[in-house]
Design a protein around this motif. Structure first.
Motif, PDB file in Angstrom:
ATOM      1  N   SER A  43       0.818  -1.212   0.000  1.00  0.00           N
ATOM      2  CA  SER A  43       0.000   0.000   0.000  1.00  0.00           C
ATOM      3  C   SER A  43       0.850   1.260   0.000  1.00  0.00           C
ATOM      4  N   ARG A  44       2.169   1.096  -0.171  1.00  0.00           N
ATOM      5  CA  ARG A  44       3.124   2.202  -0.254  1.00  0.00           C
ATOM      6  C   ARG A  44       3.105   3.082   0.989  1.00  0.00           C
ATOM      7  N   ASP A  45       2.932   2.431   2.137  1.00  0.00           N
ATOM      8  CA  ASP A  45       3.082   3.127   3.417  1.00  0.00           C
ATOM      9  C   ASP A  45       4.551   3.012   3.815  1.00  0.00           C
ATOM     10  N   LEU A  46       5.391   3.832   3.192  1.00  0.00           N
ATOM     11  CA  LEU A  46       6.835   3.703   3.385  1.00  0.00           C
ATOM     12  C   LEU A  46       7.298   4.228   4.734  1.00  0.00           C
ATOM     13  N   GLY A  47       6.413   4.882   5.453  1.00  0.00           N
ATOM     14  CA  GLY A  47       6.765   5.363   6.787  1.00  0.00           C
ATOM     15  C   GLY A  47       6.521   4.333   7.878  1.00  0.00           C
ATOM     16  N   TRP A  48       6.101   3.127   7.481  1.00  0.00           N
ATOM     17  CA  TRP A  48       5.872   2.061   8.462  1.00  0.00           C
ATOM     18  C   TRP A  48       7.172   1.786   9.205  1.00  0.00           C
ATOM     19  N   PRO A  49       7.117   1.604  10.549  1.00  0.00           N
ATOM     20  CA  PRO A  49       8.365   1.484  11.327  1.00  0.00           C
ATOM     21  C   PRO A  49       9.231   0.298  10.921  1.00  0.00           C
ATOM     22  N   LEU A  91       5.438  10.989 -11.539  1.00  0.00           N
ATOM     23  CA  LEU A  91       4.709  10.092 -12.432  1.00  0.00           C
ATOM     24  C   LEU A  91       5.361   8.723 -12.525  1.00  0.00           C
ATOM     25  N   ALA A  92       6.696   8.692 -12.483  1.00  0.00           N
ATOM     26  CA  ALA A  92       7.411   7.421 -12.586  1.00  0.00           C
ATOM     27  C   ALA A  92       7.053   6.491 -11.433  1.00  0.00           C
ATOM     28  N   LEU A  93       6.949   7.039 -10.241  1.00  0.00           N
ATOM     29  CA  LEU A  93       6.589   6.222  -9.089  1.00  0.00           C
ATOM     30  C   LEU A  93       5.122   5.805  -9.152  1.00  0.00           C
ATOM     31  N   GLU A 139       0.309   1.183  -8.227  1.00  0.00           N
ATOM     32  CA  GLU A 139      -0.062   1.141  -6.819  1.00  0.00           C
ATOM     33  C   GLU A 139      -0.531   2.522  -6.364  1.00  0.00           C
ATOM     34  N   SER A 140      -1.203   2.567  -5.221  1.00  0.00           N
ATOM     35  CA  SER A 140      -1.667   3.836  -4.666  1.00  0.00           C
ATOM     36  C   SER A 140      -0.642   4.349  -3.665  1.00  0.00           C
ATOM     37  N   TRP A 141      -0.266   5.603  -3.806  1.00  0.00           N
ATOM     38  CA  TRP A 141       0.773   6.212  -2.984  1.00  0.00           C
ATOM     39  C   TRP A 141       0.205   7.374  -2.178  1.00  0.00           C
ATOM     40  N   ALA A 170       7.204  11.569  -1.031  1.00  0.00           N
ATOM     41  CA  ALA A 170       8.265  12.466  -0.564  1.00  0.00           C
ATOM     42  C   ALA A 170       9.456  11.676  -0.045  1.00  0.00           C
ATOM     43  N   LEU A 171       9.184  10.584   0.678  1.00  0.00           N
ATOM     44  CA  LEU A 171      10.261   9.754   1.207  1.00  0.00           C
ATOM     45  C   LEU A 171      11.034   9.082   0.074  1.00  0.00           C
ATOM     46  N   ALA A 172      10.319   8.573  -0.925  1.00  0.00           N
ATOM     47  CA  ALA A 172      10.977   7.888  -2.043  1.00  0.00           C
ATOM     48  C   ALA A 172      11.799   8.842  -2.894  1.00  0.00           C
ATOM     49  N   LEU A 173      11.341  10.084  -3.018  1.00  0.00           N
ATOM     50  CA  LEU A 173      12.025  11.057  -3.857  1.00  0.00           C
ATOM     51  C   LEU A 173      13.047  11.883  -3.105  1.00  0.00           C
ATOM     52  N   GLY A 174      13.067  11.761  -1.786  1.00  0.00           N
ATOM     53  CA  GLY A 174      14.019  12.523  -0.988  1.00  0.00           C
ATOM     54  C   GLY A 174      13.755  14.014  -1.012  1.00  0.00           C
ATOM     55  N   THR A 175      12.475  14.396  -1.046  1.00  0.00           N
ATOM     56  CA  THR A 175      12.117  15.812  -1.063  1.00  0.00           C
ATOM     57  C   THR A 175      11.036  16.070  -0.029  1.00  0.00           C
ATOM     58  N   SER A 176      10.579  17.311   0.067  1.00  0.00           N
ATOM     59  CA  SER A 176       9.588  17.654   1.085  1.00  0.00           C
ATOM     60  C   SER A 176       8.188  17.242   0.634  1.00  0.00           C
ATOM     61  N   GLN A 177       7.340  16.962   1.604  1.00  0.00           N
ATOM     62  CA  GLN A 177       5.972  16.571   1.290  1.00  0.00           C
ATOM     63  C   GLN A 177       5.220  17.725   0.636  1.00  0.00           C
ATOM     64  N   ARG A 178       5.548  18.937   1.009  1.00  0.00           N
ATOM     65  CA  ARG A 178       4.888  20.106   0.411  1.00  0.00           C
ATOM     66  C   ARG A 178       5.211  20.206  -1.080  1.00  0.00           C
ATOM     67  N   THR A 179       6.474  19.968  -1.433  1.00  0.00           N
ATOM     68  CA  THR A 179       6.865  19.986  -2.847  1.00  0.00           C
ATOM     69  C   THR A 179       6.128  18.913  -3.626  1.00  0.00           C
ATOM     70  N   VAL A 180       6.039  17.719  -3.049  1.00  0.00           N
ATOM     71  CA  VAL A 180       5.327  16.626  -3.707  1.00  0.00           C
ATOM     72  C   VAL A 180       3.848  16.957  -3.858  1.00  0.00           C
ATOM     73  N   GLN A 181       3.262  17.561  -2.839  1.00  0.00           N
ATOM     74  CA  GLN A 181       1.835  17.879  -2.902  1.00  0.00           C
ATOM     75  C   GLN A 181       1.546  18.885  -4.010  1.00  0.00           C
ATOM     76  N   ARG A 182       2.440  19.869  -4.197  1.00  0.00           N
ATOM     77  CA  ARG A 182       2.253  20.815  -5.297  1.00  0.00           C
ATOM     78  C   ARG A 182       2.305  20.095  -6.642  1.00  0.00           C
TER      79      ARG A 182
END
Length: 406
Positions: A82-88, A336-338, A343-345, A351-363
């Motif tokens: 489910s692309r929950d990459l923040g899972w501990p 788009l590549a990811l 899958e649903s992200w 943001a974690l996969a791209l190494g950038t901020s969540q705000r940048t990804v949201q834009r």
């Protein structure tokens, strides 16, 4: 373990979730909850699967450490899908240690493969390769053999080792067929598409053509000077000059590479590199400064020579200059590549996969959604983004992982 639980577990191992549910759907004991969770995961109801696995972990007593650890591993796999990459990640590592300590080497290997998949998704190839190299049990079930070979292929593809990738995918296909699980066979077939569809575009002397991954590998090993617009580097077979953090310099290098063996006028360089409609003296002065910086950066590979109208790229050793480009030029191509894996992200996972901020990804997500290229479902923290895979090419070169030497 009673006969119904054993039968349901065997059906799940064979990829038959409906058969398993027919046996345990009405039971609420810990083993049944765990099997129901796995079945719901195989059917794609990941939210329900996650809840069932947590209930199963709680239902197992404190003395049932192995069963609880297996539930943690299953929940980690659901989170990964489910692309929950923040899972501990530490919880999965602890579960793996518990399984190893109790002699459950097969499930411990499965847990390690999940760790490798997580590292692969976020582009940590060195760590993924080291973890995958750890010793495996002497006899892995065919399904786990296929999973391991898929990971080997995934790393090889991102490293541009196409021969190794083909070998690993062939082994994965044999293991998947031996396991007899249709979903696993399909996963191997989908992974093989990365080697058989265009991965990039090549521009040389004004002519453009698509390249397969093997052709990209051969190009980077050739004597050509490559202006690599996939990784924002300039390179030949022995030297890599990164310009990822120097966007203006890379823009200049790309324009010069596209025009080679000709030159590019000063006005064109100003307009495209500085996004200026009209070049004035301040722009020309800045251009001289940036060209001087580019000349210094590219010193080991090429010179940037002034011409009557502008500037030209003059390689020292290479006989030709080529530009390697992404299969599709898109402002938010990395996002788009990811998303193109189907899958649903969540925005946090992207943001974690791209190494950038969540705000940048949201834009970026908002812009892509407005353009109709992606869609979302859910609200708030549960909101997910996805898009169907883009046909006709693979997005390997857009993924967050460097080329060798990059």
């Amino acid at each position: 373990m009673d006969s119904l639980i054993t039968a349901a577990a065997l059906e799940l191992a064979a990829g038959d979730p409906f058969g398993a549910l027919n046996r345990v759907a009405l039971r609420n004991d810990a083993p049944a909850l765990a099997l129901r969770g796995i079945a719901m995961a195989q059917l794609g109801d990941l939210a329900r699967a996650k809840a069932l696995m947590r209930s199963a972990a709680r239902a197992f007593g404190s003395k049932e450490a192995v069963a609880r650890a297996r539930c943690v591993v299953a929940e980690a796999e659901i989170a990964l899908v489910s692309r929950d990459l923040g899972w501990p990640a530490k919880a999965l590592e602890a579960a793996r240690a518990t399984l190893e300590a109790h002699g459950d080497s097969v499930n411990a290997a499965h847990a390690r493969y999940l760790e490798v998949r997580h590292l692969l998704l976020i582009g940590h190839l060195d760590e993924a390769e080291c973890k995958l190299a750890e010793r495996d049990p002497p006899r892995l079930p065919p399904a786990l053999q296929a999973a391991r070979e898929l990971l080997v292929a995934g790393i090889a593809i991102r490293r541009l080792r196409t021969k190794a990738a083909r070998g690993a995918l062939a082994s994965a296909g044999r293991a998947a067929r031996q396991a007899g699980i249709p979903a696993l066979i399909s996963e191997v077939e989908n992974a093989s598409l990365a080697l058989n569809t265009p991965s990039a575009r090549l521009l040389v002397r004004g002519e453009e053509r698509p390249l397969l991954l093997e052709e990209v590998e051969a190009l980077l090993a050739s004597k050509a000077l490559v202006v690599d617009a996939c990784r924002h580097v300039v390179r030949d077979a022995g030297t890599v000059i990164p310009l990822v953090r120097r966007p203006v310099l890379f823009a200049l290098a790309r324009m010069l590479g596209e025009a080679w063996p000709g030159d590019v006028s000063r006005d064109t360089l100003v307009a495209r590199a500085f996004r200026a409609r009209h070049a004035d003296e301040s722009h020309r002065a800045r251009l001289r400064v940036e060209v001087g910086r580019l000349r210094a950066m590219l010193g080991p590979l090429a010179d940037v020579s002034a011409t009557r109208h502008g500037f030209a790229l003059v390689p020292h050793r290479a006989r030709e200059v080529v530009v390697l480009m992404r299969p599709v030029e898109e402002k938010h191509a990395a996002v788009l590549a990811l998303l193109a894996d189907g899958e649903s992200w969540s925005s946090s996972a992207l943001a974690l996969a791209l190494g950038t901020s969540q705000r940048t990804v949201q834009r970026a997500l908002d812009a892509l959604a407005e353009a109709g290229k992606i869609q979302s479902f859910g609200h708030g923290p549960a909101r997910r983004w996805m898009t169907p895979p883009m046909p006709g090419f693979t997005t390997t070169l857009l993924l967050p992982a460097p080329f060798p030497g990059g």
